[in-house]
Design a protein around this motif. Structure first.
Motif, mmCIF file in Angstrom:
data_model
loop_
_atom_site.group_PDB
_atom_site.id
_atom_site.type_symbol
_atom_site.label_atom_id
_atom_site.label_comp_id
_atom_site.label_asym_id
_atom_site.label_seq_id
_atom_site.Cartn_x
_atom_site.Cartn_y
_atom_site.Cartn_z
ATOM 1 N N ALA A 52 0.369 9.849 -7.306
ATOM 2 C CA ALA A 52 -0.647 10.879 -7.116
ATOM 3 C C ALA A 52 -0.847 11.235 -5.649
ATOM 4 C CB ALA A 52 -1.970 10.423 -7.720
ATOM 5 N N GLY A 53 -0.121 10.568 -4.773
ATOM 6 C CA GLY A 53 -0.211 10.878 -3.352
ATOM 7 C C GLY A 53 -1.241 10.076 -2.585
ATOM 8 N N THR A 54 -1.736 8.992 -3.178
ATOM 9 C CA THR A 54 -2.664 8.122 -2.459
ATOM 10 C C THR A 54 -1.977 7.565 -1.213
ATOM 11 O OG1 THR A 54 -3.747 7.497 -4.523
ATOM 12 C CG2 THR A 54 -4.089 6.040 -2.634
ATOM 13 N N PRO A 55 -2.639 7.580 -0.064
ATOM 14 C CA PRO A 55 -1.999 7.075 1.157
ATOM 15 C C PRO A 55 -1.433 5.678 0.974
ATOM 16 C CG PRO A 55 -4.073 8.140 1.695
ATOM 17 C CD PRO A 55 -3.994 8.088 0.186
ATOM 18 N N ARG A 56 -0.286 5.444 1.576
ATOM 19 C CA ARG A 56 0.376 4.147 1.443
ATOM 20 C C ARG A 56 -0.498 2.996 1.929
ATOM 21 N NH1 ARG A 56 6.795 3.537 2.348
ATOM 22 N NH2 ARG A 56 7.465 4.640 0.472
ATOM 23 N N GLN A 57 -1.332 3.254 2.941
ATOM 24 C CA GLN A 57 -2.194 2.196 3.441
ATOM 25 C C GLN A 57 -3.148 1.712 2.358
ATOM 26 O OE1 GLN A 57 -1.555 5.124 4.787
ATOM 27 N NE2 GLN A 57 -1.590 5.102 7.034
ATOM 28 N N VAL A 58 -3.653 2.644 1.557
ATOM 29 C CA VAL A 58 -4.597 2.298 0.495
ATOM 30 C C VAL A 58 -3.894 1.510 -0.603
ATOM 31 C CG1 VAL A 58 -6.156 3.230 -1.265
ATOM 32 C CG2 VAL A 58 -6.040 4.296 1.006
ATOM 33 N N VAL A 59 -2.694 1.963 -0.980
ATOM 34 C CA VAL A 59 -1.917 1.258 -1.997
ATOM 35 C C VAL A 59 -1.543 -0.139 -1.503
ATOM 36 C CG1 VAL A 59 0.195 1.293 -3.379
ATOM 37 C CG2 VAL A 59 -1.045 3.423 -2.949
ATOM 38 N N ASN A 60 -1.221 -0.236 -0.228
ATOM 39 C CA ASN A 60 -0.865 -1.522 0.358
ATOM 40 C C ASN A 60 -2.022 -2.510 0.236
ATOM 41 O OD1 ASN A 60 -0.592 -3.301 3.119
ATOM 42 N ND2 ASN A 60 1.421 -2.728 2.355
ATOM 43 N N ARG A 61 -3.220 -2.078 0.563
ATOM 44 C CA ARG A 61 -4.387 -2.964 0.448
ATOM 45 C C ARG A 61 -4.618 -3.372 -1.003
ATOM 46 N NH1 ARG A 61 -7.613 -3.775 4.774
ATOM 47 N NH2 ARG A 61 -7.406 -2.384 6.577
ATOM 48 N N ALA A 62 -4.468 -2.425 -1.917
ATOM 49 C CA ALA A 62 -4.686 -2.719 -3.335
ATOM 50 C C ALA A 62 -3.676 -3.748 -3.848
ATOM 51 C CB ALA A 62 -4.604 -1.432 -4.158
ATOM 52 N N TYR A 63 -2.456 -3.654 -3.367
ATOM 53 C CA TYR A 63 -1.426 -4.614 -3.769
ATOM 54 C C TYR A 63 -1.855 -6.038 -3.421
ATOM 55 C CZ TYR A 63 2.898 -7.347 -3.393
ATOM 56 O OH TYR A 63 3.838 -8.337 -3.492
ATOM 57 N N TYR A 64 -2.333 -6.263 -2.220
ATOM 58 C CA TYR A 64 -2.656 -7.621 -1.788
ATOM 59 C C TYR A 64 -3.875 -8.193 -2.508
ATOM 60 C CZ TYR A 64 1.029 -7.256 1.600
ATOM 61 O OH TYR A 64 2.269 -7.121 2.171
ATOM 62 N N ARG A 65 -4.691 -7.345 -3.074
ATOM 63 C CA ARG A 65 -5.816 -7.860 -3.865
ATOM 64 C C ARG A 65 -5.329 -8.607 -5.103
ATOM 65 N NH1 ARG A 65 -8.103 -2.489 -2.673
ATOM 66 N NH2 ARG A 65 -9.300 -2.746 -0.741
ATOM 67 N N LEU A 66 -4.098 -8.339 -5.521
ATOM 68 C CA LEU A 66 -3.530 -9.046 -6.672
ATOM 69 C C LEU A 66 -3.330 -10.530 -6.381
ATOM 70 C CD1 LEU A 66 -0.824 -6.436 -7.785
ATOM 71 C CD2 LEU A 66 -3.098 -6.778 -8.771
ATOM 72 N N TYR A 67 -3.315 -10.909 -5.100
ATOM 73 C CA TYR A 67 -3.078 -12.294 -4.725
ATOM 74 C C TYR A 67 -4.363 -13.056 -4.397
ATOM 75 C CZ TYR A 67 1.849 -10.985 -4.296
ATOM 76 O OH TYR A 67 3.119 -10.546 -4.540
ATOM 77 N N ALA A 68 -5.502 -12.476 -4.668
ATOM 78 C CA ALA A 68 -6.764 -13.154 -4.358
ATOM 79 C C ALA A 68 -6.800 -14.529 -5.040
ATOM 80 C CB ALA A 68 -7.942 -12.309 -4.815
ATOM 81 N N GLY A 69 -7.046 -15.564 -4.244
ATOM 82 C CA GLY A 69 -7.130 -16.921 -4.767
ATOM 83 C C GLY A 69 -5.816 -17.680 -4.787
ATOM 84 N N GLU A 70 -4.721 -17.013 -4.501
ATOM 85 C CA GLU A 70 -3.414 -17.678 -4.530
ATOM 86 C C GLU A 70 -3.209 -18.549 -3.286
ATOM 87 O OE1 GLU A 70 -1.047 -17.753 -6.835
ATOM 88 O OE2 GLU A 70 -2.139 -16.467 -8.223
ATOM 89 N N SER A 71 -2.510 -19.646 -3.468
ATOM 90 C CA SER A 71 -2.207 -20.562 -2.375
ATOM 91 C C SER A 71 -1.150 -19.966 -1.450
ATOM 92 C CB SER A 71 -1.695 -21.886 -2.941
ATOM 93 O OG SER A 71 -0.998 -22.638 -1.967
ATOM 94 N N ALA A 72 -1.431 -19.953 -0.154
ATOM 95 C CA ALA A 72 -0.458 -19.446 0.816
ATOM 96 C C ALA A 72 0.794 -20.315 0.819
ATOM 97 C CB ALA A 72 -1.081 -19.406 2.207
ATOM 98 N N GLU A 73 0.612 -21.620 0.675
ATOM 99 C CA GLU A 73 1.762 -22.530 0.654
ATOM 100 C C GLU A 73 2.632 -22.277 -0.577
ATOM 101 O OE1 GLU A 73 2.665 -27.363 0.812
ATOM 102 O OE2 GLU A 73 0.607 -26.599 0.856
ATOM 103 N N ARG A 74 1.997 -22.060 -1.698
ATOM 104 C CA ARG A 74 2.757 -21.797 -2.926
ATOM 105 C C ARG A 74 3.501 -20.472 -2.836
ATOM 106 N NH1 ARG A 74 0.086 -21.700 -9.041
ATOM 107 N NH2 ARG A 74 2.033 -21.360 -10.185
ATOM 108 N N LEU A 75 2.886 -19.477 -2.249
ATOM 109 C CA LEU A 75 3.542 -18.183 -2.087
ATOM 110 C C LEU A 75 4.744 -18.296 -1.155
ATOM 111 C CD1 LEU A 75 0.418 -15.848 -1.840
ATOM 112 C CD2 LEU A 75 2.198 -15.723 -3.592
ATOM 113 N N ALA A 76 4.597 -19.067 -0.080
ATOM 114 C CA ALA A 76 5.712 -19.246 0.854
ATOM 115 C C ALA A 76 6.895 -19.918 0.165
ATOM 116 C CB ALA A 76 5.262 -20.046 2.066
#
Length: 226
Positions: A52-76
């Protein structure tokens, strides 16, 4: 980094054939044992917003909300496993990797600039022996991601990254090169004296032709990946 010049590279669909954030997320959900269809469900709104043309910056922020609560060590750790699998599936774009190797041989510092994050970027940077990697940095508290980020490294921010590298590391932007595949990479490419437009994005291609920028068109187009 004592070089007087640097080569800046966007990552997704410039150095690698995929959109690493989405490619990794699908892998991570599968590794975590999520039910079939979880990836499609979680990313449906992101894809709709992008279409729909939403700015990439906004989509980028929304993407990272999917990882709320995830372990940084586990992701690495998952990032390392993802990278090993992706390399087996022909992850890298040969032409831009060759360009990176050529810059390294010439003594240029290699700087990766991406909206992606550490889980994807760290193994890629290690493989390419990048001197510096600037990606979107998730906020981490108590070893877990909050779902928020500091600043999405998208669009104009990429141009500011190049200027920051020049100031902090003492490189001459007029002698530097930059590679990017999308119109959102124009600020990065415009910041240097040797810009290279990768691929065939119509907006970037038109801009490159008007500006007289060099173009690099891979023999095999990057796949329309997740």
């Amino acid at each position: 980094m004592s070089s007087t010049a640097a080569a800046f590279f966007d990552v997704d669909e410039t150095l690698v054939r995929v959109k690493s954030m989405f490619h990794f997320l699908e892998f991570y959900l599968r590794r975590r044992g999520e039910p079939e269809g979880t990836f499609a469900r979680l990313t449906a709104d992101l894809r709709a917003a992008a279409a729909a043309g939403t700015p990439r910056q906004v989509v980028n922020r929304a993407y990272y909300r999917l990882y709320a609560g995830e372990s940084a060590e586990r992701l690495a750790a998952a990032g390392e496993a993802w990278f090993e699998r992706a390399v087996e599936d022909d992850l890298f774009v040969p032409e831009t990797v060759t360009a990176a190797e050529r810059h390294r041989a010439a003594g240029d510092a290699l700087v990766l600039v991406s909206g992606s994050f550490f889980a994807c970027l760290d193994p890629i940077a290690a493989q390419l022996r990048a001197d510096w990697t600037v990606g979107t940095r998730p906020v981490v508290r108590g070893g877990r991601l909050t779902g928020e980020v500091v600043v999405p490294v998208i669009g104009a921010v990429k141009g500011r990254v190049a200027s920051a590298v020049a100031g902090v590391r003492g490189v001459d932007l007029a002698r530097c090169a930059a590679y990017g595949d999308h119109s959102s990479d124009i600020p990065l490419l415009a910041a240097v004296g040797r810009p290279v437009a990768v691929g065939d994005d119509p907006v970037l291609t038109a801009h490159a032709e008007l500006a007289g920028w060099q173009r690099l068109v891979p023999a095999e187009p990057v796949r329309a990946a997740v």
